[in-house]
Design an enzyme around this catalytic site. Structure first.
Site, PDB file in Angstrom:
ATOM      1  N   TYR A  57      39.182  39.442  39.004  1.00 16.25           N
ATOM      2  CA  TYR A  57      39.163  39.219  40.446  1.00 16.25           C
ATOM      3  C   TYR A  57      40.493  39.593  41.122  1.00 16.25           C
ATOM      4  O   TYR A  57      40.913  38.953  42.076  1.00 16.25           O
ATOM      5  CB  TYR A  57      38.829  37.770  40.768  1.00 16.25           C
ATOM      6  CG  TYR A  57      37.526  37.262  40.209  1.00 16.25           C
ATOM      7  CD1 TYR A  57      36.481  38.115  39.887  1.00 16.25           C
ATOM      8  CD2 TYR A  57      37.341  35.903  39.990  1.00 16.25           C
ATOM      9  CE1 TYR A  57      35.294  37.636  39.367  1.00 16.25           C
ATOM     10  CE2 TYR A  57      36.154  35.419  39.485  1.00 16.25           C
ATOM     11  CZ  TYR A  57      35.131  36.284  39.167  1.00 16.25           C
ATOM     12  OH  TYR A  57      33.962  35.795  38.657  1.00 16.25           O
ATOM     13  N   HIS A 119      33.343  36.651  29.886  1.00 15.36           N
ATOM     14  CA  HIS A 119      32.850  37.183  31.160  1.00 15.36           C
ATOM     15  C   HIS A 119      31.925  38.379  30.967  1.00 15.36           C
ATOM     16  O   HIS A 119      32.329  39.382  30.393  1.00 15.36           O
ATOM     17  CB  HIS A 119      34.067  37.578  32.001  1.00 15.36           C
ATOM     18  CG  HIS A 119      33.802  37.674  33.460  1.00 15.36           C
ATOM     19  ND1 HIS A 119      34.778  38.091  34.331  1.00 15.36           N
ATOM     20  CD2 HIS A 119      32.724  37.416  34.218  1.00 15.36           C
ATOM     21  CE1 HIS A 119      34.301  38.079  35.562  1.00 15.36           C
ATOM     22  NE2 HIS A 119      33.051  37.682  35.516  1.00 15.36           N
TER      23      HIS A 119
END
Length: 158
Positions: A57, A119
């Site tokens: 991110y 992830h």
């Protein structure tokens, strides 16, 4: 305002039913104009003390870490992720697990991570290495007290 909480499995972690997704703090996907420090302070003031971030991110971990400075470590819960490096690049190797966690701890300014998630493993064509090498590496981190809980952050695997 008290936010209801639920026990996360057998971890002992009491998660609020409402969490703070810190991806916007990374400025990667769109412009976030609010001050991260003020935003995090408002969340904590309103009993939202679970923050989810990821190296994927952008600067999210760094900005969240700065925003959490000055708050008591036992007043918040942080989850972060590892494995997804870019749109089409993934690394779940034990060496990357170590490097990623060290980097996350540094950027977040923490001594430990509450929840560490693999992830987007669903994008892999072969997930056997996850079971064979990645999860054992995560378990070692948990045994050392570097992380409190481990898991997955992904779309359905079906």
């Amino acid at each position: 305002m008290a936010v209801a909480r639920r026990l996360l499995g057998k971890t002992g972690i009491q998660l609020p039913l409402l969490g703070f997704g810190a991806a916007p703090l990374g400025q990667k996907f769109y412009k976030f104009s609010a001050d991260p420090k003020e935003t995090v302070a408002v969340a904590l003031k309103n009993d939202v003390n679970y923050f989810d971030t990821s190296p994927y991110y952008g600067a999210s971990e760094e900005n969240l870490g700065k925003a959490l400075q000055g708050h008591s470590r036992d007043s918040f819960i942080v989850s972060t992720k590892l494995g997804r490096l870019s749109e089409n690049e993934f690394d779940y190797s034990p060496s990357w697990v170590e490097k990623s966690v060290e980097r996350s701890l540094k950027l977040l300014g923490l001594s430990h991570i509450d929840i560490l998630l693999l992830h987007d493993v669903e994008f892999l064509s072969d997930t056997r290495p996850i079971n064979e090498v990645s999860l054992p590496a995560l378990h070692k981190l948990k045994e050392r007290g570097v992380v409190r809980a481990i898991g997955f952050s992904c779309y359905p695997l079906s």
